[in-house]
Enzyme design. Structure first.
Site, mmCIF file in Angstrom:
data_model
loop_
_atom_site.group_PDB
_atom_site.id
_atom_site.type_symbol
_atom_site.label_atom_id
_atom_site.label_comp_id
_atom_site.label_asym_id
_atom_site.label_seq_id
_atom_site.Cartn_x
_atom_site.Cartn_y
_atom_site.Cartn_z
ATOM 1 N N GLY A 151 0.783 -1.231 -0.185
ATOM 2 C CA GLY A 151 0.080 0.185 0.093
ATOM 3 C C GLY A 151 0.886 1.237 -0.012
ATOM 4 O O GLY A 151 2.066 1.205 -0.317
ATOM 5 N N ASN A 152 0.314 2.297 0.183
ATOM 6 C CA ASN A 152 0.897 3.537 0.356
ATOM 7 C C ASN A 152 0.448 4.398 1.415
ATOM 8 O O ASN A 152 -0.672 4.165 2.046
ATOM 9 C CB ASN A 152 0.900 4.472 -0.944
ATOM 10 C CG ASN A 152 -0.534 4.766 -1.629
ATOM 11 O OD1 ASN A 152 -1.135 5.569 -0.722
ATOM 12 N ND2 ASN A 152 -0.897 4.262 -2.437
ATOM 13 N N ARG A 153 0.901 5.501 1.789
ATOM 14 C CA ARG A 153 0.535 6.354 2.828
ATOM 15 C C ARG A 153 -0.594 7.375 2.681
ATOM 16 O O ARG A 153 -0.753 8.366 3.613
ATOM 17 C CB ARG A 153 1.891 6.881 3.620
ATOM 18 C CG ARG A 153 2.641 6.053 4.131
ATOM 19 C CD ARG A 153 3.866 6.760 4.758
ATOM 20 N NE ARG A 153 3.413 7.755 5.616
ATOM 21 C CZ ARG A 153 4.302 9.098 5.649
ATOM 22 N NH1 ARG A 153 5.189 9.253 4.409
ATOM 23 N NH2 ARG A 153 3.864 9.933 6.054
ATOM 24 N N SER A 154 -1.267 7.340 1.576
ATOM 25 C CA SER A 154 -2.013 8.353 1.158
ATOM 26 C C SER A 154 -3.328 8.087 2.365
ATOM 27 O O SER A 154 -3.828 7.121 2.518
ATOM 28 C CB SER A 154 -2.808 7.890 0.016
ATOM 29 O OG SER A 154 -3.837 8.964 -0.343
ATOM 30 N N ALA A 194 -3.901 7.853 -4.786
ATOM 31 C CA ALA A 194 -2.627 7.330 -4.924
ATOM 32 C C ALA A 194 -2.924 6.015 -5.397
ATOM 33 O O ALA A 194 -3.136 4.822 -4.779
ATOM 34 C CB ALA A 194 -1.980 7.523 -3.676
#
Ligand code: C5P
Length: 405
Positions: free
Chosen positions: A209-212, A276
């Protein structure tokens, strides 16, 4: 009567008898610091929690409580008639019930009935009261009547308990009140907004995943809603609740998000791709949870490319079904520190993605993602700067929409 954004608004803040009344002082302060003219109406019960001198000092105006004070000025209707926006914070369960039924047995009740201005209420009560069918029904009535509900949040309540019913924070209520008086310059428009970070599964319990946090995209959806647009929010993983009053479709992975965009972009006047989206996903997704005993000391994950949704929209498979005049806005979250190089990256991206506008924001370990504020530069398709904004994500959202409008 509405003075409009940026102008001095005439605000009535109704304070009712809950412990969160102490936080209403900060709300009044926000309005005053924002340059607005605030008249506070406090119920008798509210004055058991906060003193009149405090409210008069902070609001810089007399505080009304009694229906029979200032009768010669017809105060019970005058405040409501001249208000641009009414805010009731905290709104107790009792107050919600009274508002839902149009009771006018005190100055706040008469003021609300005498006003055609937007009404924002910020409920605050214990979870049991918030979830009681009577409160739920009253809320429904208020919502159907166009009353805006700010919060409540979930968190620590007055005692040792934790749950839903905590009054929204003053800045959130402040933003909701300002949103209520925005110009309706997107009325009749359909906007598709994507928000949040995609999660690319490795197995049934793990993902890349990502930090959005989704905050900026959600703020755009809210801002567009407040300006009259009908909004479809395609939500990847969000760390905050999706807003009321927008149509929400959940999408987990990039491919799910691409499917949702393909379904909903057709009818949209504008597509705003704030999500994102992962550029790559694991090639293989295990059916069962991966076990470290079986994987050994090293575990290689092969990634394959995801569809670039923006490019599909502007020049790929989705392009032919795009509505005439549809505006596509992309985002670029970049870690480049040098301002010139950052702009160059954004210009190249705007051209490569074929978007009408590109919103550039710098991100890093402590910038952009997950934060309350943001700073963006908006470029057009030729790479010229057409807007810049910094501040909380809702005001940044409005500046982006200004460009769109
Ligand atoms: O190429 P990059 O990921 O930096 O571009 C970011 C922009 O492209 C964002 O608007 C994002 O929503 C969009 N995007 C996309 N499909 C992808 C990756 C990103 O539409 N696979």
């Amino acid at each position: 009567m509405t003075s409009g954004e940026g102008d001095r608004l005439r605000v009535v803040v109704g304070i009712t008898g809950g412990i969160a009344a102490y936080k209403a002082v900060a709300l009044v302060r926000l309005f005053v610091l924002g340059g607005h003219d605030v008249s506070v109406i406090a119920t008798e019960a509210a004055l058991r929690f906060v003193g009149k001198p405090t409210l008069e000092a902070i609001s810089r105006n007399p505080v009304g409580t009694d229906l029979y004070e200032g009768v010669s000025e017809v105060r019970h209707v005058a405040l409501g008639q001249r208000a641009d926006v009414l805010v009731v914070a905290p709104a107790t369960a009792n107050t919600l019930a009274k508002l839902a039924h149009g009771l006018a047995d005190d100055l706040l009740g008469t003021t609300v009935l005498a006003s055609a201005a937007p009404l924002v209420v910020a409920p605050a009560m214990h979870t049991e009261m918030w979830e009681h069918p009577a409160t739920v029904a009253n809320l429904r009535v208020l919502r159907e009547r166009g009353v805006r509900i700010a919060g409540p949040g979930t968190g620590a309540l007055t005692g040792s308990d934790v749950g839903a019913g905590r009054m929204a924070e003053p800045d959130e209520i402040y933003a909701a009140a300002l949103a209520a008086v925005r110009p309706q310059d997107l009325a009749g428009r359909r906007l598709l907004v994507t928000a949040g970070g995609t999660r690319e599964p490795l197995d049934p319990v793990r993902f890349l995943g990502n930090r959005s946090s989704g905050r900026q995209g959600v703020a755009i959806a809210e801002a567009a809603r407040d300006r009259g647009a009908s909004v479809i929010l395609v939500a990847a993983h969000l760390e905050i609740p999706a807003p009321h009053g927008v149509e929400v479709h959940s999408a987990g992975s990039a491919r799910e998000l691409a499917d949702a965009v393909a379904r909903h972009a057709r009818d949209a006047d504008a597509v705003i791709m704030a999500a994102a989206v992962a550029d790559y996903r694991p090639e293989r997704v295990a059916d069962a949870k991966l076990k470290k005993d079986a994987l050994g000391d090293e575990y290689d994950v092969r990634l394959v490319k995801n569809p670039d949704i923006l490019r599909e929209l502007t020049s790929g498979a989705l392009a032919p079904s795009r509505r005439d005049g549809q505006v596509v806005i992309g985002f670029a979250a970049e870690t480049e520190q040098d301002p010139e190089r950052l702009l160059a990256i954004a210009r190249e991206k705007a051209a490569r993605k074929g978007v009408d506008y590109l919103v550039l924001n710098r991100v890093g370990w402590s910038e952009g993602f997950g934060t309350e504020g943001n700073a963006v530069t908006v470029l057009d398709s030729a790479g010229s700067i057409v807007g810049e904004a910094a501040g909380d994500k809702l005001s940044v959202a409005h500046r982006i929409l200004d460009v769109l409008v």
